[in-house]
Design a protein around this motif. Structure first.
Motif, PDB file in Angstrom:
ATOM      1  N   ALA A   1       0.845  -1.187   0.000  1.00  0.00           N
ATOM      2  CA  ALA A   1       0.000   0.000   0.000  1.00  0.00           C
ATOM      3  C   ALA A   1       0.888   1.247   0.000  1.00  0.00           C
ATOM      4  O   ALA A   1       2.018   1.226   0.503  1.00  0.00           O
ATOM      5  N   PRO A   2       0.417   2.353  -0.577  1.00  0.00           N
ATOM      6  CA  PRO A   2       1.245   3.572  -0.636  1.00  0.00           C
ATOM      7  C   PRO A   2       1.782   4.020   0.716  1.00  0.00           C
ATOM      8  O   PRO A   2       2.920   4.483   0.808  1.00  0.00           O
ATOM      9  N   ARG A   3       0.998   3.891   1.775  1.00  0.00           N
ATOM     10  CA  ARG A   3       1.430   4.334   3.096  1.00  0.00           C
ATOM     11  C   ARG A   3       2.686   3.604   3.558  1.00  0.00           C
ATOM     12  O   ARG A   3       3.530   4.165   4.268  1.00  0.00           O
ATOM     13  N   VAL A   4       2.862   2.351   3.132  1.00  0.00           N
ATOM     14  CA  VAL A   4       4.033   1.572   3.526  1.00  0.00           C
ATOM     15  C   VAL A   4       5.306   2.205   2.979  1.00  0.00           C
ATOM     16  O   VAL A   4       6.337   2.284   3.671  1.00  0.00           O
ATOM     17  N   PHE A   5       5.265   2.695   1.741  1.00  0.00           N
ATOM     18  CA  PHE A   5       6.440   3.327   1.143  1.00  0.00           C
ATOM     19  C   PHE A   5       6.800   4.607   1.885  1.00  0.00           C
ATOM     20  O   PHE A   5       7.980   4.894   2.113  1.00  0.00           O
ATOM     21  N   GLU A   6       5.797   5.377   2.263  1.00  0.00           N
ATOM     22  CA  GLU A   6       6.043   6.623   2.981  1.00  0.00           C
ATOM     23  C   GLU A   6       6.768   6.353   4.302  1.00  0.00           C
ATOM     24  O   GLU A   6       7.744   7.034   4.646  1.00  0.00           O
ATOM     25  N   LEU A   7       6.306   5.364   5.041  1.00  0.00           N
ATOM     26  CA  LEU A   7       6.919   5.050   6.327  1.00  0.00           C
ATOM     27  C   LEU A   7       8.303   4.436   6.164  1.00  0.00           C
ATOM     28  O   LEU A   7       9.214   4.702   6.955  1.00  0.00           O
ATOM     29  N   ALA A   8       8.473   3.599   5.134  1.00  0.00           N
ATOM     30  CA  ALA A   8       9.770   2.952   4.923  1.00  0.00           C
ATOM     31  C   ALA A   8      10.871   3.981   4.707  1.00  0.00           C
ATOM     32  O   ALA A   8      11.993   3.841   5.239  1.00  0.00           O
ATOM     33  N   GLN A   9      10.585   5.013   3.933  1.00  0.00           N
ATOM     34  CA  GLN A   9      11.594   6.047   3.688  1.00  0.00           C
ATOM     35  C   GLN A   9      12.033   6.714   4.977  1.00  0.00           C
ATOM     36  O   GLN A   9      13.211   7.043   5.150  1.00  0.00           O
ATOM     37  N   GLN A  10      11.117   6.901   5.897  1.00  0.00           N
ATOM     38  CA  GLN A  10      11.444   7.551   7.167  1.00  0.00           C
ATOM     39  C   GLN A  10      12.406   6.717   8.008  1.00  0.00           C
ATOM     40  O   GLN A  10      13.120   7.254   8.846  1.00  0.00           O
ATOM     41  N   TYR A  11      12.411   5.394   7.766  1.00  0.00           N
ATOM     42  CA  TYR A  11      13.222   4.501   8.598  1.00  0.00           C
ATOM     43  C   TYR A  11      14.338   3.813   7.818  1.00  0.00           C
ATOM     44  O   TYR A  11      14.869   2.796   8.238  1.00  0.00           O
ATOM     45  N   GLY A  12      14.716   4.381   6.678  1.00  0.00           N
ATOM     46  CA  GLY A  12      15.928   3.964   5.990  1.00  0.00           C
ATOM     47  C   GLY A  12      15.827   2.743   5.103  1.00  0.00           C
ATOM     48  O   GLY A  12      16.855   2.165   4.739  1.00  0.00           O
ATOM     49  N   LEU A  13      14.634   2.326   4.732  1.00  0.00           N
ATOM     50  CA  LEU A  13      14.471   1.170   3.856  1.00  0.00           C
ATOM     51  C   LEU A  13      14.027   1.627   2.468  1.00  0.00           C
ATOM     52  O   LEU A  13      13.126   2.460   2.330  1.00  0.00           O
ATOM     53  N   VAL A  14      14.673   1.041   1.449  1.00  0.00           N
ATOM     54  CA  VAL A  14      14.360   1.384   0.058  1.00  0.00           C
ATOM     55  C   VAL A  14      14.085   0.096  -0.708  1.00  0.00           C
ATOM     56  O   VAL A  14      14.870  -0.857  -0.646  1.00  0.00           O
ATOM     57  N   LEU A  15      12.971   0.057  -1.421  1.00  0.00           N
ATOM     58  CA  LEU A  15      12.611  -1.117  -2.216  1.00  0.00           C
ATOM     59  C   LEU A  15      12.895  -0.838  -3.685  1.00  0.00           C
ATOM     60  O   LEU A  15      12.420   0.157  -4.243  1.00  0.00           O
ATOM     61  N   LEU A  16      13.692  -1.724  -4.299  1.00  0.00           N
ATOM     62  CA  LEU A  16      14.031  -1.581  -5.711  1.00  0.00           C
ATOM     63  C   LEU A  16      12.994  -2.285  -6.577  1.00  0.00           C
ATOM     64  O   LEU A  16      12.342  -3.228  -6.147  1.00  0.00           O
ATOM     65  N   GLU A  17      12.874  -1.826  -7.802  1.00  0.00           N
ATOM     66  CA  GLU A  17      11.983  -2.494  -8.752  1.00  0.00           C
ATOM     67  C   GLU A  17      12.457  -3.932  -8.943  1.00  0.00           C
ATOM     68  O   GLU A  17      13.638  -4.189  -9.156  1.00  0.00           O
ATOM     69  N   GLY A  18      11.550  -4.876  -8.853  1.00  0.00           N
ATOM     70  CA  GLY A  18      11.908  -6.287  -8.896  1.00  0.00           C
ATOM     71  C   GLY A  18      11.857  -6.941  -7.533  1.00  0.00           C
ATOM     72  O   GLY A  18      11.914  -8.157  -7.425  1.00  0.00           O
ATOM     73  N   GLY A  19      11.776  -6.112  -6.463  1.00  0.00           N
ATOM     74  CA  GLY A  19      11.515  -6.676  -5.149  1.00  0.00           C
ATOM     75  C   GLY A  19      12.692  -6.807  -4.215  1.00  0.00           C
ATOM     76  O   GLY A  19      12.588  -7.456  -3.184  1.00  0.00           O
ATOM     77  N   ARG A  20      13.849  -6.173  -4.529  1.00  0.00           N
ATOM     78  CA  ARG A  20      14.998  -6.263  -3.621  1.00  0.00           C
ATOM     79  C   ARG A  20      14.976  -5.102  -2.632  1.00  0.00           C
ATOM     80  O   ARG A  20      14.739  -3.945  -3.003  1.00  0.00           O
ATOM     81  N   LEU A  21      15.256  -5.423  -1.365  1.00  0.00           N
ATOM     82  CA  LEU A  21      15.226  -4.440  -0.294  1.00  0.00           C
ATOM     83  C   LEU A  21      16.645  -3.964   0.010  1.00  0.00           C
ATOM     84  O   LEU A  21      17.576  -4.759   0.119  1.00  0.00           O
ATOM     85  N   VAL A  22      16.806  -2.643   0.160  1.00  0.00           N
ATOM     86  CA  VAL A  22      18.081  -2.041   0.553  1.00  0.00           C
ATOM     87  C   VAL A  22      17.889  -1.384   1.912  1.00  0.00           C
ATOM     88  O   VAL A  22      17.015  -0.533   2.091  1.00  0.00           O
ATOM     89  N   ASP A  23      18.726  -1.770   2.879  1.00  0.00           N
ATOM     90  CA  ASP A  23      18.653  -1.249   4.242  1.00  0.00           C
ATOM     91  C   ASP A  23      19.799  -0.266   4.445  1.00  0.00           C
ATOM     92  O   ASP A  23      20.938  -0.657   4.714  1.00  0.00           O
ATOM     93  N   THR A  24      19.520   1.030   4.328  1.00  0.00           N
ATOM     94  CA  THR A  24      20.578   2.029   4.424  1.00  0.00           C
ATOM     95  C   THR A  24      21.081   2.205   5.846  1.00  0.00           C
ATOM     96  O   THR A  24      22.175   2.749   6.059  1.00  0.00           O
TER      97      THR A  24
END
Length: 332
Positions: free
Chosen positions: A143-166
């Protein structure tokens, strides 16, 4: 040795940052497990207990009280059996389009292409046993809200489904394309079905009915259908959960009274057994397996196996068999 096909509940290896919502307050204590198959984790470091393809995936989720799994959609079947705790399944992109409360032993098969989340509403740590369709269940749509919160806590999701933990020093690869939140058109395509249709996706443990025509049925042994897309070669009619989306597997409950047994037999489908209650003895030509609550075992196709309930309170187990129409077992 056959022991390598047994996954002990006590030996489960969790991933605590499997998905892009894993830092969101209220979701940051959840543990995800991949038991059999690649699963759908966005973290490449997720531990896989048994990678062998089965035509479906087996996973699990463990969450403390009030821990929430955020709203998301799957491309293939997602089935949950409540092993421990009390859970609330929540529907809709904004978690406001209905819910189902699940108790221990209950099963839900959530339709593809709709938003769902789940929360442990019990007072103790809870565990869900999960079955996902196909060897490759595809990626999760959040859901869109998940992306908003993830950015606040340093997580980035790449196209294709890979997660980057900054937060642990990972960086977004050069030229990487970020996964974008779904837009209004995609969200509309993931609309929640009507409540009367969703009610047919839930089976309470107390409402299961044994099939007297099951080849496994005998004194002290019951096999009870849960998910059956079609009439099967081993004497089961469709249902009670059929689904208007493909499953690619059957799900049954197996109940044995104390001391009851099923003689040695073979199957030509993948078969995974999950013990919910009691102690189950599984005998094969390669050795004996003793399974307790929460343990999972996968038997090779064509290998003889026999079952016996060796606990005083009997056994309640759940069995996943590959394909829409499993054949009758051959007793040996």
């Amino acid at each position: 040795m056959i022991q390598h096909r047994l996954i002990r509940y006590a030996d489960l290896i969790p991933c605590r940052n499997a998905f892009v919502d894993s830092r969101t307050p209220g979701s940051d204590q959840k543990e995800n497990f991949t038991l059999i198959g690649p699963g759908v984790s966005e973290n490449p470091n997720q531990h896989v207990h048994i990678p062998e393809p089965h035509g479906f995936n087996i996973g699990g989720a463990r969450q403390p009280p009030r821990c929430l799994n955020s709203q998301h959609s799957h491309e293939t079947a997602e089935v949950f059996i409540v092993h421990k705790g009390r859970w609330r399944m929540i529907f809709g992109v904004n978690a406001d389009e209905g819910e189902a409360v699940m108790e221990e032993g209950d099963t839900i098969s959530i339709p593809t292409h709709m938003y769902r989340g789940f929360e442990n509403i019990g007072e103790e740590s809870g565990f869900l046993f999960a079955v996902l369709g196909r060897d490759n269940p595809g990626k999760v749509t959040w859901a869109p809200r998940v992306f908003e919160l993830a950015q606040q806590y340093g997580l980035v999701l790449l196209e294709g489904g890979r997660l980057v933990d900054t937060t642990i020093g990972e960086s977004v690869p050069p030229n990487a394309v970020l996964q974008q939140p779904p837009g209004p058109e995609q969200i509309a395509q993931l609309a929640t079905p009507p409540a009367d249709r969703l009610r047919g996706c839930v089976v309470k443990a107390a409402d299961l009915h044994a099939n007297p025509n099951s080849p496994l049925a005998r004194a002290g042994v019951e096999e009870l259908p849960i998910i059956g897309p079609a009439t099967t070669g081993d004497g089961f009619e469709p249902g009670p959960i059929i689904g208007w989306w493909p499953h690619g597997f059957n799900l049954r409950a197996l109940r044995l009274e104390s001391g009851a047994a099923v003689p040695s037999h073979t199957r030509q489908e993948e078969e995974v057994i999950f013990v919910h209650r009691g102690v189950l003895q599984v005998t094969t030509p390669e050795g004996e397996i003793i399974m307790g609550p929460g343990d999972t075992f996968t038997t090779p196709k064509g290998m003889p196996r026999a079952f016996r309930a060796s606990s005083s309170n009997g056994v309640a187990a759940y069995v996943v068999r590959g394909g829409d129409s499993p054949a009758a077992p051959e007793f040996v």
